[in-house]
Motif scaffolding. Structure first.
Motif, PDB file in Angstrom:
ATOM      1  N   LEU A  46       0.698  -1.090   0.057  1.00 12.78           N
ATOM      2  CA  LEU A  46       0.262   0.245   0.049  1.00 12.78           C
ATOM      3  C   LEU A  46       1.182   0.913  -0.048  1.00 12.78           C
ATOM      4  O   LEU A  46       0.367   1.993  -0.649  1.00 12.78           O
ATOM      5  N   LYS A  47       1.913   1.641   0.716  1.00 12.25           N
ATOM      6  CA  LYS A  47       2.776   2.675   0.800  1.00 12.25           C
ATOM      7  C   LYS A  47       3.696   2.673  -0.494  1.00 12.25           C
ATOM      8  O   LYS A  47       3.488   4.002  -1.001  1.00 12.25           O
ATOM      9  N   LEU A  51      -0.450   4.653  -1.083  1.00 10.73           N
ATOM     10  CA  LEU A  51      -2.098   5.085  -0.222  1.00 10.73           C
ATOM     11  C   LEU A  51      -1.497   4.874   1.167  1.00 10.73           C
ATOM     12  O   LEU A  51      -0.605   4.552   1.662  1.00 10.73           O
ATOM     13  N   TYR A  57      -8.324   2.234   5.284  1.00  6.22           N
ATOM     14  CA  TYR A  57      -8.739   0.895   4.601  1.00  6.22           C
ATOM     15  C   TYR A  57      -9.936  -0.121   5.466  1.00  6.22           C
ATOM     16  O   TYR A  57     -11.548   0.222   4.910  1.00  6.22           O
ATOM     17  N   LEU A 123     -11.046   6.203  -2.351  1.00  3.38           N
ATOM     18  CA  LEU A 123      -9.941   5.885  -1.755  1.00  3.38           C
ATOM     19  C   LEU A 123     -10.186   4.615  -1.552  1.00  3.38           C
ATOM     20  O   LEU A 123      -9.239   3.311  -1.862  1.00  3.38           O
ATOM     21  N   GLN A 124     -11.374   3.742  -0.913  1.00  2.40           N
ATOM     22  CA  GLN A 124     -11.748   2.646  -0.662  1.00  2.40           C
ATOM     23  C   GLN A 124     -11.590   1.124  -1.678  1.00  2.40           C
ATOM     24  O   GLN A 124     -10.577   0.267  -1.727  1.00  2.40           O
ATOM     25  N   ARG A 126      -9.609   2.081  -4.752  1.00  2.35           N
ATOM     26  CA  ARG A 126      -8.112   2.176  -5.133  1.00  2.35           C
ATOM     27  C   ARG A 126      -7.291   0.971  -4.118  1.00  2.35           C
ATOM     28  O   ARG A 126      -6.418   0.804  -5.077  1.00  2.35           O
ATOM     29  N   MET A 127      -7.682   1.341  -3.414  1.00  2.00           N
ATOM     30  CA  MET A 127      -6.821   0.914  -1.960  1.00  2.00           C
ATOM     31  C   MET A 127      -6.833  -0.840  -2.327  1.00  2.00           C
ATOM     32  O   MET A 127      -6.566  -2.045  -2.238  1.00  2.00           O
ATOM     33  N   TYR A 131      -4.592  -4.216  -2.278  1.00  5.66           N
ATOM     34  CA  TYR A 131      -4.605  -4.755  -1.040  1.00  5.66           C
ATOM     35  C   TYR A 131      -5.431  -6.215  -1.732  1.00  5.66           C
ATOM     36  O   TYR A 131      -4.435  -7.101  -1.261  1.00  5.66           O
TER      37      TYR A 131
END
Length: 161
Positions: A46-47, A51, A57, A123-124, A126-127, A131
Motif C-alpha cells: 500500500l505504501k 496509499l 482501508y 479511496l477504498q 483504489r486501496m 490490497y
C-alpha cells in the motif's frame, strides 16, 4: 510471608498447569510471525502505491458496509480488524482528508455518526485493487483454495472460547 511462599500456596489451590507441547509452541510462534510478516508486506504494498495504511482501508470498508454508509464510532471500533486504541485521532485525520464526515446523532448532541464520503468510497476502491492483489500474492499464490479453507477453519477454532 515471602512472595515465593504465597505463589506456592496459590499454585496448590489450582490444578497444575500442563506445559504446552513443542508442536503447540511452534504453532504459536509461526502464527505470530506469519501475521506480522504478511501484514507488513501488505502495508508495504500500500505504501509503495502511495496509499494509506490498512487501518484507513478497514474503517472505510466498514463505513461503506454500514447502513447508508454510516456508523457510530463505537460500531466502527467493534467491526474493524485491527486493534485501534485511538480511533478518534484516525477519524480526525480521515475527516481532514475529506474521506469521512461526522454528523450529529439524532436526539443526542453528545454522540455522533461517521459517514463515508464519495472521496472515501473512491479511496477504498483504489486501496482494494492493491490490497486484494497483495492478499493473492502473499496468501493466494501459496495456498490452494482447499488449504485456505482448512486454514480458515483452524483459525476459527482458535477464535472460539
Amino acid at each position: 510471608m515471602s512472595i515465593c511462599m504465597h505463589l506456592h500456596r496459590n499454585q496448590q489451590r489450582f490444578a497444575p498447569m500442563q506445559e504446552p507441547s513443542p508442536s503447540i509452541i511452534r504453532a504459536w510462534g509461526r502464527l505470530i510471525r506469519t501475521e506480522r510478516t504478511v501484514v507488513g508486506r501488505i502495508e508495504a504494498s500500500l505504501k509503495s502505491a502511495g496509499l494509506p495504511s490498512l487501518h484507513w482501508y478497514d474503517v472505510l470498508l466498514e463505513l461503506k458496509r454500514g447502513p447508508g454508509g454510516r456508523l457510530t464510532p463505537r460500531e466502527i471500533e467493534a467491526a474493524v480488524l485491527f486493534e485501534q486504541y485511538n480511533l478518534s485521532r484516525l477519524l480526525d485525520r480521515m475527516e481532514g482528508e475529506g474521506l469521512v464526515r461526522r454528523i450529529p446523532y439524532p436526539g443526542d448532541k453528545r454522540r455522533q455518526i461517521v459517514e463515508i464520503t464519495d472521496e472515501g468510497r473512491a479511496l477504498q476502491e483504489r486501496m482494494w485493487s492493491v490490497y486484494g492483489a497483495a492478499i493473492n500474492r502473499f496468501i493466494g499464490d501459496k495456498l490452494t483454495d482447499r488449504e485456505a479453507g482448512q486454514l480458515s477453519a483452524l483459525l476459527l477454532k482458535l477464535l472460539q472460547e
